[in-house]
Design a protein around this motif. Structure first.
Motif, PDB file in Angstrom:
ATOM      1  N   THR A   1      -1.587  -3.300  -3.612  1.00  0.00           N
ATOM      2  CA  THR A   1      -1.160  -4.448  -4.353  1.00  0.00           C
ATOM      3  C   THR A   1      -1.107  -5.611  -3.454  1.00  0.00           C
ATOM      4  O   THR A   1      -1.150  -5.679  -2.066  1.00  0.00           O
ATOM      5  CB  THR A   1       0.216  -4.301  -4.769  1.00  0.00           C
ATOM      6  OG1 THR A   1       1.223  -4.161  -3.603  1.00  0.00           O
ATOM      7  CG2 THR A   1       0.310  -3.280  -6.050  1.00  0.00           C
ATOM      8  N   ASP A   2      -1.393  -6.916  -4.170  1.00  0.00           N
ATOM      9  CA  ASP A   2      -1.614  -8.153  -3.418  1.00  0.00           C
ATOM     10  C   ASP A   2      -2.689  -8.335  -2.399  1.00  0.00           C
ATOM     11  O   ASP A   2      -2.617  -9.049  -1.469  1.00  0.00           O
ATOM     12  CB  ASP A   2      -0.385  -8.618  -2.742  1.00  0.00           C
ATOM     13  CG  ASP A   2       0.816  -8.518  -3.836  1.00  0.00           C
ATOM     14  OD1 ASP A   2       0.599  -9.155  -5.258  1.00  0.00           O
ATOM     15  OD2 ASP A   2       1.983  -8.326  -3.596  1.00  0.00           O
TER      16      ASP A   2
ATOM     17  N   PHE B   1      -2.674   3.361  -3.608  1.00  0.00           N
ATOM     18  CA  PHE B   1      -2.247   2.201  -4.490  1.00  0.00           C
ATOM     19  C   PHE B   1      -2.464   1.089  -3.313  1.00  0.00           C
ATOM     20  O   PHE B   1      -1.728   1.082  -2.107  1.00  0.00           O
ATOM     21  CB  PHE B   1      -0.799   2.195  -4.806  1.00  0.00           C
ATOM     22  CG  PHE B   1      -0.705   3.226  -5.969  1.00  0.00           C
ATOM     23  CD1 PHE B   1      -0.988   2.829  -7.474  1.00  0.00           C
ATOM     24  CD2 PHE B   1      -0.325   4.579  -5.583  1.00  0.00           C
ATOM     25  CE1 PHE B   1      -0.749   3.812  -8.485  1.00  0.00           C
ATOM     26  CE2 PHE B   1      -0.052   5.106  -6.683  1.00  0.00           C
ATOM     27  CZ  PHE B   1      -0.285   5.090  -8.045  1.00  0.00           C
TER      28      PHE B   1
ATOM     29  N   ALA C   1      -5.977  -2.013  -8.687  1.00  0.00           N
ATOM     30  CA  ALA C   1      -4.759  -1.427  -8.185  1.00  0.00           C
ATOM     31  C   ALA C   1      -4.718  -0.456  -7.528  1.00  0.00           C
ATOM     32  O   ALA C   1      -3.910  -0.075  -6.543  1.00  0.00           O
ATOM     33  CB  ALA C   1      -3.650  -1.492  -9.085  1.00  0.00           C
TER      34      ALA C   1
ATOM     35  N   ASP D   1       6.621  -1.978 -10.459  1.00  0.00           N
ATOM     36  CA  ASP D   1       6.041  -3.251 -10.344  1.00  0.00           C
ATOM     37  C   ASP D   1       6.959  -4.545 -10.746  1.00  0.00           C
ATOM     38  O   ASP D   1       7.137  -4.753 -11.916  1.00  0.00           O
ATOM     39  CB  ASP D   1       4.769  -3.358 -11.442  1.00  0.00           C
ATOM     40  CG  ASP D   1       3.853  -4.559 -11.219  1.00  0.00           C
ATOM     41  OD1 ASP D   1       4.222  -5.615 -10.361  1.00  0.00           O
ATOM     42  OD2 ASP D   1       2.641  -4.445 -11.738  1.00  0.00           O
TER      43      ASP D   1
ATOM     44  N   TYR E   1       0.597  -1.276  -0.182  1.00  0.00           N
ATOM     45  CA  TYR E   1       0.034   0.075   0.061  1.00  0.00           C
ATOM     46  C   TYR E   1       0.899   1.182   0.177  1.00  0.00           C
ATOM     47  O   TYR E   1       2.090   1.224   0.452  1.00  0.00           O
ATOM     48  CB  TYR E   1      -1.027   0.006   1.221  1.00  0.00           C
ATOM     49  CG  TYR E   1      -0.176   0.032   2.515  1.00  0.00           C
ATOM     50  CD1 TYR E   1       0.271   1.034   3.254  1.00  0.00           C
ATOM     51  CD2 TYR E   1       0.262  -1.302   3.111  1.00  0.00           C
ATOM     52  CE1 TYR E   1       1.003   1.154   4.349  1.00  0.00           C
ATOM     53  CE2 TYR E   1       0.830  -1.385   4.460  1.00  0.00           C
ATOM     54  CZ  TYR E   1       1.194  -0.316   5.000  1.00  0.00           C
ATOM     55  OH  TYR E   1       2.103  -0.275   6.026  1.00  0.00           O
TER      56      TYR E   1
END
Length: 177
Positions: free
Chosen positions: A58-59, A56, A81, A145, A40
């Protein structure tokens, strides 16, 4: 000797590709105290009152919820995302607000600073004259990324390996003895 060089080149390309594609990063707040299974961040980390921030995540395999006293609660749907939101006009300049990211039962925290100095007028103020169109960031990417970098490395490594293989092949039987 040629066979050894080919095998060594193929092994080197394979190891490089594997190393680039298997990189992982633990996400933590800037203080390094908190580690979560999801990533994050807030961008930018300093913004004027009324300005826009991008959040943001992610995962995160669930819908992420992001809360701060600087803006209304925001959700990032599963599979997405990021989300954008506006910082409230009533945010106090010079104040550091905590931003809480929640993914399932895990939470992560980071800071958002409201810039000190002049405060913009709200857009509905008749004294605020707009000049031109806000056209975006021109294709810039915010951050790295690692999965995409790994995939790119694998593709480049594979292309180099194939090019090397084809450049070293001998022509077949056309009069060569």
């Amino acid at each position: 000797m040629r066979a050894i060089r080919r095998a060594a080149s193929a092994a080197l390309v394979g190891v490089t590709t594997l190393a680039l594609s298997s990189c992982t990063v633990a996400s933590a707040d800037p203080g390094g105290e908190e580690v979560t299974t999801f990533g994050y961040r807030v961008s930018p980390t300093t913004v004027d009152a009324g300005g826009e921030v991008t959040l943001f995540v992610t995962d995160c395999r669930k819908t992420a919820r992001i809360h701060s006293d600087a803006f209304d609660t925001v959700t990032v749907p599963r599979g997405e995302a990021f989300a954008t939101t506006d910082v409230g006009w009533d945010a106090k300049p010079g104040t550091v607000y905590e931003v809480t990211f929640r993914c399932g039962r895990e939470t992560g925290h980071t800071d958002l600073t409201v810039a000190a100095g002049h405060q913009k007028r709200p857009p509905h103020d008749p004294g605020d004259v707009q000049h031109g169109v806000k056209a975006g960031a021109g294709g810039t990417m915010d951050g790295f990324d690692l999965r995409r970098i790994g995939l790119g490395g694998a593709l480049v490594g594979g292309a180099i390996g194939v090019a090397y293989y084809w450049s070293r092949r001998r022509p077949s039987g056309d009069g060569a003895s």
